[in-house]
Design a protein around this motif. Structure first.
Motif, PDB file in Angstrom:
ATOM      1  N   UNK A 138       0.595  -1.498   0.384  1.00 25.49           N
ATOM      2  CA  UNK A 138       0.034  -0.047  -0.243  1.00 25.49           C
ATOM      3  C   UNK A 138       1.267   1.485   0.235  1.00 25.49           C
ATOM      4  N   UNK A 139       1.584   0.914  -0.301  1.00 29.68           N
ATOM      5  CA  UNK A 139       3.039   2.265  -0.649  1.00 29.68           C
ATOM      6  C   UNK A 139       3.209   2.549  -2.279  1.00 29.68           C
ATOM      7  N   UNK A 140       3.038   2.992  -3.103  1.00 26.56           N
ATOM      8  CA  UNK A 140       4.191   3.761  -4.072  1.00 26.56           C
ATOM      9  C   UNK A 140       4.933   4.076  -3.404  1.00 26.56           C
ATOM     10  N   UNK A 141       6.005   3.848  -3.759  1.00 24.03           N
ATOM     11  CA  UNK A 141       7.781   4.443  -3.496  1.00 24.03           C
ATOM     12  C   UNK A 141       8.828   4.490  -4.763  1.00 24.03           C
ATOM     13  N   UNK A 142       9.530   5.741  -4.414  1.00 28.85           N
ATOM     14  CA  UNK A 142      10.107   5.741  -5.888  1.00 28.85           C
ATOM     15  C   UNK A 142      11.491   6.106  -4.910  1.00 28.85           C
ATOM     16  N   UNK A 143      13.478   5.788  -5.455  1.00 27.52           N
ATOM     17  CA  UNK A 143      14.300   6.131  -5.054  1.00 27.52           C
ATOM     18  C   UNK A 143      15.817   6.247  -5.520  1.00 27.52           C
ATOM     19  N   UNK A 144      16.588   7.069  -5.812  1.00 30.86           N
ATOM     20  CA  UNK A 144      17.263   7.070  -6.387  1.00 30.86           C
ATOM     21  C   UNK A 144      18.637   6.793  -5.551  1.00 30.86           C
ATOM     22  N   UNK A 145      19.844   5.625  -5.292  1.00 30.21           N
ATOM     23  CA  UNK A 145      20.696   5.130  -4.431  1.00 30.21           C
ATOM     24  C   UNK A 145      21.752   5.355  -5.074  1.00 30.21           C
ATOM     25  N   UNK A 146      22.604   6.231  -4.755  1.00 35.83           N
ATOM     26  CA  UNK A 146      23.549   5.728  -5.880  1.00 35.83           C
ATOM     27  C   UNK A 146      24.800   4.907  -4.941  1.00 35.83           C
ATOM     28  N   UNK A 147      25.585   4.249  -5.413  1.00 34.21           N
ATOM     29  CA  UNK A 147      26.888   3.684  -4.974  1.00 34.21           C
ATOM     30  C   UNK A 147      26.507   2.323  -4.087  1.00 34.21           C
ATOM     31  N   UNK A 148      24.775   2.131  -4.096  1.00 36.55           N
ATOM     32  CA  UNK A 148      24.062   1.105  -3.208  1.00 36.55           C
ATOM     33  C   UNK A 148      24.566   2.247  -1.581  1.00 36.55           C
ATOM     34  N   UNK A 149      24.432   3.238  -1.945  1.00 33.94           N
ATOM     35  CA  UNK A 149      24.832   3.550  -0.475  1.00 33.94           C
ATOM     36  C   UNK A 149      23.953   4.858   0.102  1.00 33.94           C
ATOM     37  N   UNK A 150      24.275   6.318  -1.476  1.00 35.85           N
ATOM     38  CA  UNK A 150      23.919   6.899  -0.610  1.00 35.85           C
ATOM     39  C   UNK A 150      22.900   7.578  -1.439  1.00 35.85           C
ATOM     40  N   UNK A 151      21.205   8.237  -0.318  1.00 35.61           N
ATOM     41  CA  UNK A 151      19.998   7.616  -0.483  1.00 35.61           C
ATOM     42  C   UNK A 151      19.993   9.288  -1.355  1.00 35.61           C
ATOM     43  N   UNK A 152      19.980   9.838  -2.582  1.00 36.23           N
ATOM     44  CA  UNK A 152      19.997  10.001  -3.600  1.00 36.23           C
ATOM     45  C   UNK A 152      18.588  11.382  -3.607  1.00 36.23           C
ATOM     46  N   UNK A 153      17.226  10.504  -3.586  1.00 39.28           N
ATOM     47  CA  UNK A 153      16.091  10.705  -3.261  1.00 39.28           C
ATOM     48  C   UNK A 153      15.240   9.629  -2.485  1.00 39.28           C
ATOM     49  N   UNK A 154      13.907   9.278  -1.926  1.00 38.89           N
ATOM     50  CA  UNK A 154      13.672   8.630  -1.331  1.00 38.89           C
ATOM     51  C   UNK A 154      11.719   9.750  -0.873  1.00 38.89           C
ATOM     52  N   UNK A 155      11.208   8.329  -2.561  1.00 42.04           N
ATOM     53  CA  UNK A 155       9.749   9.405  -2.350  1.00 42.04           C
ATOM     54  C   UNK A 155       8.478   8.266  -1.730  1.00 42.04           C
ATOM     55  N   UNK A 156       7.566   8.028  -0.823  1.00 39.86           N
ATOM     56  CA  UNK A 156       7.128   6.970  -0.872  1.00 39.86           C
ATOM     57  C   UNK A 156       5.681   7.893  -0.983  1.00 39.86           C
ATOM     58  N   UNK A 157       4.402   7.875  -1.613  1.00 39.73           N
ATOM     59  CA  UNK A 157       3.161   8.270  -1.657  1.00 39.73           C
ATOM     60  C   UNK A 157       1.897   7.407   0.000  1.00 39.73           C
ATOM     61  N   UNK A 158       2.038   7.244   0.573  1.00 38.67           N
ATOM     62  CA  UNK A 158       1.156   6.467   1.601  1.00 38.67           C
ATOM     63  C   UNK A 158      -0.706   6.374   1.368  1.00 38.67           C
ATOM     64  N   UNK A 159      -0.771   5.072   1.310  1.00 43.00           N
ATOM     65  CA  UNK A 159      -2.050   5.072   0.935  1.00 43.00           C
ATOM     66  C   UNK A 159      -3.467   4.789   1.876  1.00 43.00           C
ATOM     67  N   UNK A 160      -2.549   4.967   3.441  1.00 42.67           N
ATOM     68  CA  UNK A 160      -3.154   4.629   4.668  1.00 42.67           C
ATOM     69  C   UNK A 160      -4.714   5.343   4.827  1.00 42.67           C
ATOM     70  N   UNK A 161      -5.038   6.232   4.393  1.00 40.07           N
ATOM     71  CA  UNK A 161      -5.951   7.192   4.432  1.00 40.07           C
ATOM     72  C   UNK A 161      -6.942   6.747   3.476  1.00 40.07           C
ATOM     73  N   UNK A 162      -6.269   5.449   2.546  1.00 39.94           N
ATOM     74  CA  UNK A 162      -7.901   5.490   1.837  1.00 39.94           C
ATOM     75  C   UNK A 162      -8.057   3.649   2.022  1.00 39.94           C
ATOM     76  N   UNK A 163      -6.814   2.702   3.056  1.00 36.11           N
ATOM     77  CA  UNK A 163      -7.856   1.611   3.195  1.00 36.11           C
ATOM     78  C   UNK A 163      -7.818   1.781   4.724  1.00 36.11           C
ATOM     79  N   UNK A 164      -7.516   3.018   5.536  1.00 38.59           N
ATOM     80  CA  UNK A 164      -7.847   2.757   6.712  1.00 38.59           C
ATOM     81  C   UNK A 164      -9.341   2.251   7.353  1.00 38.59           C
ATOM     82  N   UNK A 165      -9.745   3.192   6.636  1.00 39.41           N
ATOM     83  CA  UNK A 165     -11.751   3.220   6.948  1.00 39.41           C
ATOM     84  C   UNK A 165     -12.387   2.056   7.161  1.00 39.41           C
ATOM     85  N   UNK A 166     -11.201   0.177   6.114  1.00 42.16           N
ATOM     86  CA  UNK A 166     -11.559  -1.061   5.414  1.00 42.16           C
ATOM     87  C   UNK A 166     -10.617  -1.276   7.082  1.00 42.16           C
TER      88      UNK A 166
END
Ligand code: KG4
Ligand code: ZN
Length: 477
Positions: A138-166
């Motif tokens: 329930x998370x749509x995520x994309x990220x760019x990681x350099x050399x397996x070690x350096x996180x250049x970006x990390x974006x997470x779109x959570x769907x908690x609001x959508x599923x929470x009520x169920x």
């Protein structure tokens, strides 16, 4: 053996060359983590091609016996450390066991010029940027990681609001939300990293386990990007991603290590011989630990996800007030079981009339700690504390037994439940075992862990084809 010691003495005389690396402080057995692959067309011309993860002996190419492949263990991180002892070990392997030219190779490898050259080449080689894509639940995520070690970006779109009520993830809704989010999330990750697709060395995508409809969104998008831009595609197991969420932040972890992966879908114990080499030691026979939290929370009207709220309320109750029993496992004692505990909580609620109390919580809009405390009586707080206490003991008891079995002191705890404050506190108080937890941002589903897990595969050129399939029950080991 005498010759072996001579060679070692020779290495340590090469101080000048080696001091360039400022990385030789790490003894071999502390970093058998990754490897340096050196290919040579002949003895005069060795060059480094890649860094992978597992020490392998030297091999002669079948096609051309003059081409030899040497692999020595090293430590690829941003500064790219290489241990002289490690290079020495590789030279030994090649010299003693594998190839008639091994001795010549070993000696040449130790000459300062060659070592200097190697370092430069390794440094250049490790400039990779991997785009990771994750959509298994329930998370749509994309990220760019350099050399397996350096996180250049990390974006997470959570769907908690959508599923929470169920009270749990609704697969059809998850797929639809992934479809909505995937394009902007990937775009944002590239923008945050200040990179274009042309700068990307590979796209890593979660191929399983997870919800098939959800996985398919990330997988299809990743394939399309790779096809259109001629970028290599790398398939990642979500569970391996979780393990890397800890490795990425703790390069000092010793191997073999134990990994306890605890999330909404998994409660697994793995021996991690090296990153990339896993052996399953135990797993849940029924519910995952996170699932137990979610089901108990749903039963009591706390909504989804259950882990964070129970974790916050547990310190307000008495963990010894309700005596839940730990599951006894026949057969593999490193397996887990949480369904008995879940049923015991159900029985506990049935013995009381909680209808009104649960209804009040369901109607509660103030999801702050104070808000929950206002609608949760002490008896329920005591039960929640006891539930959490039992889960923690179930997890840590078996983790310590497994660590003992594989004779390691390093225990990686990964997955959403690794956020649990009570679990972290109890683990860090245990003597004789070093526990490693991910930071909060990396504990729950994200794509940085997927991109990080892909780095060794990139170096091994272990790419997936466009026939890669989403697999709901993909196994790691
Ligand atoms: O790793 P994750 O984001 O997704 C899966 O791969 O399942 O884990 C989500 C799970 C949920 O079951 C959630 O209730 C649980 O992790 N969780 C926690 C905590 N935070 C999240 N469980 C216990 N304590 C927490 N603090
Ligand atoms: Zn997960």
């Amino acid at each position: 053996m005498a010759a072996l010691q001579d060679l070692r003495a020779e290495i340590f005389r090469e101080d000048d060359a080696i001091s360039q690396l400022n990385a030789f402080s790490r003894p071999y057995k502390h970093s058998p983590h990754s490897l340096l692959v050196i290919l040579g067309s002949d003895q005069e011309d060795f060059y480094c091609r890649a860094i992978g993860m597992i020490a392998m002996p030297m091999q002669a190419s079948r096609k051309n016996p003059r081409v030899v492949e040497h692999q020595a263990i090293s430590w690829p991180n941003v500064t790219c450390e290489v241990s002289k002892l490690i290079i020495f070990e590789a030279a030994q392997v090649s010299r003693n066991d594998q190839h008639p030219r091994g001795r010549a190779f070993g000696e040449r490898l130790l000459s300062d010029q060659l070592i200097r050259q190697l370092i430069i080449i390794i440094r250049n080689l490790v400039q990779s940027a991997i785009l990771g894509i994750e959509s298994s639940c329930d998370e749509t995520a994309a990220a760019v990681v350099e050399n397996g070690a350096l996180i250049r970006s990390s974006v997470v779109a959570s769907q908690l609001d959508v599923h929470g009520k169920y009270g749990g993830v609704v697969p059809e809704l998850a797929s639809r939300e992934h479809l909505r989010a995937i394009v902007p999330v990937v775009r944002q990750a590239l923008e945050d990293a200040k990179l274009n697709l042309e700068d990307i060395s590979a796209v890593a995508v979660t191929a399983g386990p997870g919800l098939v409809g959800a996985l398919l969104v990330g997988l299809t998008y990743a394939k399309a990007l790779c096809f259109a831009r001629q970028i290599p595609l790398i398939a990642i197991n979500h569970v391996e991603g979780h393990i890397h969420s800890v490795l990425i932040e703790n390069p000092a972890i010793l191997f073999p290590a134990l990994a306890l992966v605890v999330s909404g879908g998994h409660t697994h114990l793995f021996e991690v011989r090296e990153p990339g080499q896993y052996r399953l030691l135990g797993k849940t026979r029924d519910d995952a630990a996170g699932e137990a939290y979610d089901k108990v929370a749903k039963l009591l009207g706390f909504g989804y996800p259950g882990g964070p709220v129970i974790d916050r309320l547990a310190p307000y109750g008495n963990p010894r007030s309700v005596k839940f029993t730990l599951a006894r496992m026949k057969g593999n004692e490193l397996d887990f079981s949480f369904s008995g505990l879940k049923t015991a909580v159900l029985r506990w609620t049935e013995e009381r009339d909680l209808t009104e109390e649960v209804a009040r919580r369901k109607a509660n809009l103030d999801r702050s700690l104070q808000g929950w405390l206002a609608v949760t009586p002490q008896t329920t707080l005591d039960m929640l504390a006891s539930f959490q206490y039992t889960v923690i003991h179930e997890l840590l008891g078996r983790a310590v037994a497994a660590a003992d079995e594989i004779a390691t002191e390093s225990v990686i705890v990964a997955g959403g439940v690794a956020c649990n404050a009570g679990l972290q506190k109890a683990a860090l108080e245990l003597p004789g075992v070093s526990f490693y937890f991910p930071s909060a941002a990396l504990a729950t589903d994200n794509a940085a862990m997927i991109a990080a897990a892909a780095f060794p595969k990139l170096l091994r050129q272990d790419f997936a084809g466009f026939d890669l399939k989403a697999q709901a029950s993909l196994m790691l080991a």
